[in-house]
Design an enzyme around this catalytic site. Structure first.
Site, mmCIF file in Angstrom:
data_model
loop_
_atom_site.group_PDB
_atom_site.id
_atom_site.type_symbol
_atom_site.label_atom_id
_atom_site.label_comp_id
_atom_site.label_asym_id
_atom_site.label_seq_id
_atom_site.Cartn_x
_atom_site.Cartn_y
_atom_site.Cartn_z
ATOM 1 N N SER A 1 -9.945 61.884 -82.081
ATOM 2 C CA SER A 1 -11.317 61.550 -81.728
ATOM 3 C C SER A 1 -11.421 60.498 -80.629
ATOM 4 C CB SER A 1 -12.048 61.117 -83.002
ATOM 5 O OG SER A 1 -13.431 61.300 -82.875
ATOM 6 N N ASP B 1 -6.778 62.041 -67.131
ATOM 7 C CA ASP B 1 -7.548 62.729 -66.087
ATOM 8 C C ASP B 1 -7.660 61.885 -64.821
ATOM 9 O OD1 ASP B 1 -7.873 64.910 -67.700
ATOM 10 O OD2 ASP B 1 -9.892 64.387 -68.375
ATOM 11 N N LYS C 1 -9.449 66.668 -82.487
ATOM 12 C CA LYS C 1 -10.838 66.529 -82.951
ATOM 13 C C LYS C 1 -11.737 66.201 -81.756
ATOM 14 C CE LYS C 1 -13.828 63.708 -85.947
ATOM 15 N NZ LYS C 1 -14.637 63.108 -84.877
#
Length: 731
Positions: free
Chosen positions: A468, A479, A493
């Protein structure tokens, strides 16, 4: 507006007739639902049907899902119910929805009462078997995982399952050196405790189990929180509570002090020590002492907690005293306790490579905690994971570390806001994550402050237990190309939960309905992908310790599917793409020659074989032979560790864990001093994965130092401003 609509829906909802459930007269006894629980279930159903990310009507189809989830919650390994029990309850498959709407939960409580009766019967049979003993020369096996098996067809089949279970329990103790007399005493006490444990459950426990079966039938991460569970969740987020500053454990029906929090009332009093047993609690000096011997731990804890600056009087049986020893009365003033042990922590690790010494800053973050209430009230000192990490980064900069590693292993998430702000400490302003609501609208959530707390080399260490909010942070760092993600693929998740207070919706004067932690959105990476199901794939992968087939989002049959949205507008830094292949080559070379890694991979392979086999021999000679092989492997790894590091104390974590041989005991059966010593040994054992992660960061630093073009790092940024982050998200 939402609250008003929900209350109107709840008030005007039409109640259906409750379905009858007849599985025998004895089910009429036992625990029964309270009226407020039936009302809370009805209100929760209205909220879930309207405002869940994946709204699903409470109908016959949902009733069947709830029924299956309820049975799974009660008896996951199919050790108590038999097929005839399931057949008798089959009428409930399509009528639990009616029971909820009619505000009559008699039927699900009857299911639990049958379960409780079966628990008594099974453990009663287990205790009877102890009088007979076992023949360990026979060739037979015990299957220890039965979740995927069908229900036992008859009582005779179930008795055979339990005979083998008890035989395995006995054999484990026998192999650990216990005498037959000791074994009978230990197991009889263990099975009797299991019977008493089921007797101590209350109506609110049954209701919580049933309501969680309902919420988890919709998605794996929606939950019902009763009053006590809601309080515990609040404590886990704010990392503070009002109490005496002691960690308690249940040992032989005693509430036992396991740890004293430094600076807390219990420690400062000088009157309590580890191992002391609390047998009575009184509110105030002149209050009546309540005997808590044999109580559930959470019930005793609830008595000890209270308002700040109030007095609690404890009746204590000292650690060194026998059952009939002299008691002492200890009066303490309750204070607000900060759970520093669960807060972010730092360390500086030294890495020597030839004539060069590197200093790597390590920050371990157990969760993304945040005191929501204090923050909303404008408290400047509210507890916050991002703020704590920012402070630690400042200290590490003063200590002139060469790189920073953020350890998120087994960090299962927490506050969405904290994950965004933590990311901002390394990227400055810019998008961090995207959020899609139930209507399909996608919003980019950004960090809005430009202050960067650390701009140097960065690594993020994850494993399958990183979920999460941890995945949001790791994915954003990846990224942007801001740092290397190292370890196992994460949990997977990709959903956001928010807390709905049912008492506020119902406008109750006093809390009685509890709360819903409900999925309201799905989050996506800034590159448009999602961590849902797939998790975050590390740049530098370590051997996978956990089994993806048993643990992770992909193991849930009702998990949301993987999907993709449009990428956000952000500018990644590309320098790590050039470095990564070189670092990976160095990592692979170390792993091939590191005896600790070789032993770890052997352990993983052996563990996978055991899980696949899913059975153990009940023949003593065969089990002893298996034990001898494991001990030989242990000695081999110890020898390899000594050759590689020059000191047996540097042995690997798997070798350490295997050195703690199976003693056949359960956690609450071990001597407290031994348990604490073993726990310390595990903490002190060499962490070979962390050690390699530090080497990887050392490689990055050396490559950056060797090439000035790499050393001139650009701070990632993203133009423009986006919508403010959702402040109430819980991940």
């Amino acid at each position: 507006m939402i609250k008003k609509l929900l209350w109107m829906v709840f008030a005007l909802a039409t109640a259906a007739h409750a379905a009858s459930f007849d599985v025998g007269t004895p089910l009429t006894s036992g625990l029964k639902p309270l009226q407020q629980q039936s009302q809370a279930a009805h209100l929760a159903a209205e909220v879930l049907a309207r405002y869940h990310y994946k709204p699903m009507p409470l109908d016959d189809a949902m009733s069947e899902k709830i029924f299956n989830q309820y049975l799974k919650s009660l008896d996951p390994e199919k050790m108590f119910f038999v097929q005839t029990d399931i057949d008798q309850m089959s009428g409930l498959r399509t009528t639990l929805d009616d029971a909820i709407f009619a505000e009559d939960l008699t039927a699900p409580f009857a299911v639990f009462n049958l379960y409780a009766r079966r628990v008594h019967e099974r453990f009663g049979y287990a205790r009877a078997l102890l009088k007979e003993g076992f023949d360990f020369t026979k060739k037979e096996v015990f299957q220890y995982e039965r979740e995927k098996d069908p229900w036992s067809k008859s009582e005779n089949v179930m008795r055979e399952v339990w005979r083998k279970r008890v035989k395995n329990d006995w054999l484990r103790l026998k192999l650990a050196g216990k005498t037959d007399k000791n074994i009978v005493e230990i197991l009889d006490k263990r099975y009797g405790h299991s019977q008493r444990r089921i007797d101590r459950l209350k109506s609110e426990d049954v209701f919580q189990i049933f309501m969680n079966a309902y919420t988890m039938a919709i998605d794996p991460h929606s939950n019902y929180l009763g009053l006590r569970a809601a309080q515990d969740f609040d404590i886990s987020m704010k990392l503070s509570l009002v109490g005496i500053g002691a960690t308690l454990a249940e040992k032989d029906d005693y509430t036992t002090i396991r740890e004293l929090v430094p600076g807390g009332p219990a420690a400062l009093s000088g009157k309590l020590e580890i191992g002391d047993r609390i047998v009575g609690v009184s509110q105030g000096q002149g209050g009546v002492i309540t005997d808590v011997l044999g109580w559930r731990l959470d019930d005793t804890v609830a008595l000890i907690r209270g308002a700040a600056e109030s007095t609690v009087l404890l009746d204590v049986l000292p650690a060194k005293a026998g059952p009939d020893g002299k008691h002492k009365l200890v009066s303490l003033i309750r204070k607000r306790i900060t759970l520093e042990e669960q807060s972010a922590k730092k360390a500086v690790l030294t890495l020597k490579e030839g004539n060069t010494t590197r200093h790597i800053g390590l920050i371990s973050l157990p969760s993304f905690y945040e005191d929501f209430e204090a923050r909303q009230k404008g408290n400047q000192d509210f507890k916050s994971a991002a703020r704590d990490v920012a402070r630690l980064l400042g200290e590490l900069k003063q200590e002139k570390v060469d790189a920073v590693l953020i350890d998120l292993r087994n960090n299962s998430g927490g506050s969405l806001t904290e994950s965004i702000e933590l990311t901002g400490l390394f990227i400055g302003k810019g998008p961090v994550v995207q959020q899609r609501d139930a209507n399909g609208a996608v919003k980019v959530l950004r960090n809005t402050t430009s202050d960067v707390a650390w701009s140097g080399p960065l690594g993020v260490l994850i494993n399958r237990g990183s979920a999460s909010a941890s995945e949001i942070f790791a994915a954003a760092i990846q990224d942007y190309g801001r740092g290397l993600v190292i370890g196992e693929p994460s949990f997977g998740k990709g959903t956001v939960q928010s807390i709905f207070n049912l008492d506020r919706l119902a406008r109750n004067d006093k809390p009685k309905f509890g709360e819903l932690k409900m999925t309201i959105a799905q989050f996506f990476r800034i590159d448009g992908g999602t961590t849902q199901l797939r998790g975050v794939t590390p740049d530098i992968a370590f051997p996978t310790v956990s089994d993806p087939e048993d643990f992770g989002e992909s193991t849930f049959d009702n998990a949301l599917p993987w999907m993709q949205v449009k990428a956000a507008d952000y500018t990644p830094a590309d320098n790590l793409k050039t470095l990564a292949p070189i670092i990976l080559t160095r990592n692979e070379a170390r792993e091939m020659n590191d005896k600790d890694f070789i032993c770890l991979q052997e352990d993983i392979a052996e563990s996978k074989l055991r899980r696949k086999k899913n059975q153990v021999s009940l023949n003593e000679a065969e089990r002893r032979q298996e034990r001898n092989i494991q001990e030989a492997q242990l000695k081999s790894c110890e020898s390899a560790g000594k050759n590689a590091h020059g000191d047996v104390a540097s042995q690997s974590a798997p070798a350490k864990s295997r050195a703690l041989q199976d003693d056949g005991l359960q956690a609450n059966e071990r001597n407290l001093a031994t348990e604490l010593a073993d726990e310390k040994a595990r903490k002190d054992a060499k962490d070979i994965l962390l050690n390699e992660a530090i080497h990887i960061l050392g490689d990055e630093v050396s490559l950056l130092d060797a090439d000035a073009s790499f050393a001139a790092r650009e701070k990632p940024s993203s133009p423009g401003q986006g919508a403010a982050a959702v402040r109430s998200g819980a991940l």
